[in-house]
Design a protein around this motif. Structure first.
Motif, PDB file in Angstrom:
ATOM      1  N   SER A 266     -47.301 -26.024 -21.129  1.00 19.05           N
ATOM      2  CA  SER A 266     -45.967 -25.617 -20.659  1.00 19.05           C
ATOM      3  C   SER A 266     -45.178 -26.814 -20.162  1.00 19.05           C
ATOM      4  CB  SER A 266     -46.098 -24.573 -19.547  1.00 19.05           C
ATOM      5  OG  SER A 266     -46.760 -25.128 -18.423  1.00 19.05           O
ATOM      6  N   LEU A 267     -43.866 -26.665 -20.166  1.00 23.14           N
ATOM      7  CA  LEU A 267     -42.962 -27.717 -19.722  1.00 23.14           C
ATOM      8  C   LEU A 267     -42.452 -27.377 -18.327  1.00 23.14           C
ATOM      9  CD1 LEU A 267     -41.025 -28.036 -23.095  1.00 23.14           C
ATOM     10  CD2 LEU A 267     -42.804 -29.562 -22.224  1.00 23.14           C
ATOM     11  N   THR A 268     -42.689 -28.258 -17.386  1.00 26.35           N
ATOM     12  CA  THR A 268     -42.348 -27.967 -15.997  1.00 26.35           C
ATOM     13  C   THR A 268     -40.882 -28.207 -15.676  1.00 26.35           C
ATOM     14  OG1 THR A 268     -43.045 -30.213 -15.398  1.00 26.35           O
ATOM     15  CG2 THR A 268     -44.684 -28.453 -15.205  1.00 26.35           C
ATOM     16  N   ASP A 269     -40.259 -29.159 -16.388  1.00 28.38           N
ATOM     17  CA  ASP A 269     -38.858 -29.476 -16.103  1.00 28.38           C
ATOM     18  C   ASP A 269     -38.271 -30.256 -17.274  1.00 28.38           C
ATOM     19  OD1 ASP A 269     -39.862 -32.084 -15.881  1.00 28.38           O
ATOM     20  OD2 ASP A 269     -40.021 -31.939 -13.695  1.00 28.38           O
ATOM     21  N   ILE A 270     -37.018 -30.682 -17.107  1.00 31.24           N
ATOM     22  CA  ILE A 270     -36.312 -31.366 -18.180  1.00 31.24           C
ATOM     23  C   ILE A 270     -36.975 -32.684 -18.543  1.00 31.24           C
ATOM     24  CG2 ILE A 270     -34.730 -32.508 -16.584  1.00 31.24           C
ATOM     25  CD1 ILE A 270     -33.795 -31.184 -20.053  1.00 31.24           C
ATOM     26  N   THR A 271     -37.541 -33.361 -17.557  1.00 32.12           N
ATOM     27  CA  THR A 271     -38.201 -34.640 -17.830  1.00 32.12           C
ATOM     28  C   THR A 271     -39.420 -34.443 -18.724  1.00 32.12           C
ATOM     29  OG1 THR A 271     -37.448 -35.553 -15.720  1.00 32.12           O
ATOM     30  CG2 THR A 271     -39.291 -36.659 -16.801  1.00 32.12           C
ATOM     31  N   ARG A 320     -42.479 -22.268 -22.074  1.00 32.46           N
ATOM     32  CA  ARG A 320     -43.784 -21.756 -21.653  1.00 32.46           C
ATOM     33  C   ARG A 320     -44.930 -22.326 -22.483  1.00 32.46           C
ATOM     34  NH1 ARG A 320     -39.923 -17.961 -21.036  1.00 32.46           N
ATOM     35  NH2 ARG A 320     -39.926 -17.562 -23.279  1.00 32.46           N
ATOM     36  N   SER A 321     -44.742 -22.387 -23.801  1.00 26.43           N
ATOM     37  CA  SER A 321     -45.812 -22.898 -24.658  1.00 26.43           C
ATOM     38  C   SER A 321     -45.726 -24.403 -24.860  1.00 26.43           C
ATOM     39  CB  SER A 321     -45.763 -22.208 -26.023  1.00 26.43           C
ATOM     40  OG  SER A 321     -44.616 -22.612 -26.747  1.00 26.43           O
ATOM     41  N   GLY A 322     -44.536 -24.957 -24.693  1.00 26.27           N
ATOM     42  CA  GLY A 322     -44.341 -26.376 -24.940  1.00 26.27           C
ATOM     43  C   GLY A 322     -44.213 -26.714 -26.407  1.00 26.27           C
ATOM     44  N   ALA A 323     -44.191 -25.709 -27.274  1.00 23.16           N
ATOM     45  CA  ALA A 323     -44.169 -25.932 -28.718  1.00 23.16           C
ATOM     46  C   ALA A 323     -42.747 -26.053 -29.249  1.00 23.16           C
ATOM     47  CB  ALA A 323     -44.882 -24.790 -29.433  1.00 23.16           C
ATOM     48  N   VAL A 324     -42.578 -26.892 -30.248  1.00 19.71           N
ATOM     49  CA  VAL A 324     -41.327 -26.931 -31.003  1.00 19.71           C
ATOM     50  C   VAL A 324     -41.360 -25.778 -31.998  1.00 19.71           C
ATOM     51  CG1 VAL A 324     -39.953 -28.230 -32.659  1.00 19.71           C
ATOM     52  CG2 VAL A 324     -41.096 -29.422 -30.783  1.00 19.71           C
TER      53      VAL A 324
END
Length: 439
Positions: A266-271, A320-324
């Motif tokens: 998962s991606l926590t933020d824009i960075t 949530r998944s971090g996937a493209v």
């Protein structure tokens, strides 16, 4: 002049709200893929999960146009109703309720469009719908998505008259922007070309290079309608669209199943999202002259656009998944790098094929033995792509797999059997993944 139009189908999706972008090892459908070594990576479905592929064609369609226009009128009517009811009351509570009702309807309709596209792909794959019906349905979805984006903006406009008004806990403007990002994968330049063709607005000027062997209706003394050639490649839910038109190659990819693939993290933020884009698209990231971003965790999607010398890339990551899971690219043909050309001479004709990558643009040049350009008819995989014209050159979209390119002119024929995956590119298919990452 538009001499060739080709589309490819696989699948993609988008969502988000605008944010500032800092300058500057997972299983994934986003595949970094470079045709040579100096152009952007690209998103695609894996070779083992492709359901179907092949060239198709879209033309003027009266019934399809009526359906597009009818749905557009319905959307405008709904907005007029909201405007009238909103203006008819001074009650802040009632106005907020109206906005929330319309916001709920828009979100429900977005979910419905996503399901509608998945259903359309499955029905095309299993033969329930024809290629023509499938292409028209994509244009309908594109049109409906655009209408919903306008409707979301209208809700935000009305909310400005209510101090402190929010929708789902977000400022109305942020909510509307996020909905626009979410609708992005259901729209795009290729789908717009399909809709334009259905309406009979896809015209080209008549000149020395387009006049021979006309295959479409003449609409005016100096122009004619042109069909839109489509190359369709689908997975169980995915679709990739690509066109060559007006000196540009446009490509869209949509892989909705990737949103459930949590292997990327998962991606926590824009960075974190920016770092993921840099990892997935190293060439595009390192060579971008500017960057733009939309979306946030509340939208569920981060969307980034990278601008580089010969075009631009827009990619969408599920927070949530971090996937493209979705991507759009638009590149100038004149600046696209190609691999070492394939050459073949037969009879009085010499054919040169300059490749990029599967479903990417391919340049076909035809000349006589003296090197002078020849106007000839080109087919790829037995599908008529178009004519090379007086300059002897034609751009098209390459198929996914090996195919025979045939050029005919002046009673002579020349053939080249070619795979469109360039030498030097490495393709890695990750176990269990319907997509691949190519370099």
């Amino acid at each position: 002049m538009r001499r060739a139009l080709v589309v490819v189908v696989c699948c993609c999706l988008l969502a988000g709200a605008a944010v500032a972008v800092p300058s500057a090892g997972d299983r994934q459908h986003a595949r970094p893929a470079t045709p040579a070594t100096n152009t952007s990576e690209y998103l695609t479905i894996g070779p083992n999960t492709a359901e179907s592929s092949g060239y198709q064609r879209a033309t003027l369609d009266v019934s399809g146009t009526l359906a597009l226009d009818t749905r557009g009128l319905d959307g405008r009517y709904r907005q007029l109703v909201l405007d009238e009811r909103f203006a008819a009351t001074d009650s802040t509570a009632k106005r907020r309720a109206m906005l929330q009702t319309n916001a709920d309807r828009i979100e429900s309709r977005i979910d419905g469009l996503q399901r509608q596209q998945s259903t359309a792909v499955r029905e095309y794959n299993n033969g329930t719908s024809t290629a023509r019906e499938f292409v028209i349905e994509l244009a309908h979805i594109h049109t409906a998505a655009g209408r919903l984006g306008v409707a979301a903006g209208r809700v935000a406009d009305r909310a400005r008259s209510i101090p402190g008004s929010t929708i789902d806990g977000q400022p109305a403007v942020s909510w509307a922007r996020n909905r626009g990002v979410e609708l992005g994968p259901l729209r795009g330049p290729v789908r717009e070309s399909i809709a334009t063709t259905l309406r009979g607005q896809n015209t080209v000027p008549l000149d020395a290079s387009t006049a021979p062997d006309l295959e479409a209706a003449q609409t005016a003394p100096d122009e004619r309608l042109e069909a839109l050639d489509l190359y369709v490649a689908t997975s169980n839910e995915g679709v990739v669209l690509a066109t060559v038109d007006d000196g540009r190659h446009s490509r869209e990819a949509y892989l909705p199943s990737e949103r459930a693939n949590e292997s990327a993290g998962s991606l926590t933020d824009i960075t974190a999202a920016l770092d993921r884009v840099a990892d997935r698209y190293p060439w595009a990231w390192n060579n971008s002259v500017s960057r733009d971003a939309s979306g946030d965790r509340r939208a569920g999607v981060y969307r980034f656009t990278l601008f580089y010398d010969h075009g631009r890339l827009t990619t969408n990551l599920d927070s949530r998944s971090g996937a493209v899971f979705s991507e759009q690219q638009r590149n100038r043909l004149s600046a696209m790098p190609t691999t070492d050309p394939l050459r073949r001479t037969s009879g009085g004709l010499r054919l040169i094929v300059n490749r990029t990558y599967p479903t990417g643009p391919v340049e076909l040049s035809l000349a006589d033995r003296a090197g002078d350009p020849v106007d000839g008819r080109i087919t790829i995989a037995n599908h008529s792509i178009g004519r090379t014209g007086t300059d002897g050159s034609l751009w098209a979209v390459a198929p996914r797999n090996s195919a025979t390119v045939v050029a005919r002119a002046n009673g002579d024929t020349v053939r080249i059997e070619t795979g469109f995956s360039p030498a030097g590119n490495r393709t890695t298919t990750i176990a269990g993944s319907p997509s691949t990452t190519e370099r």
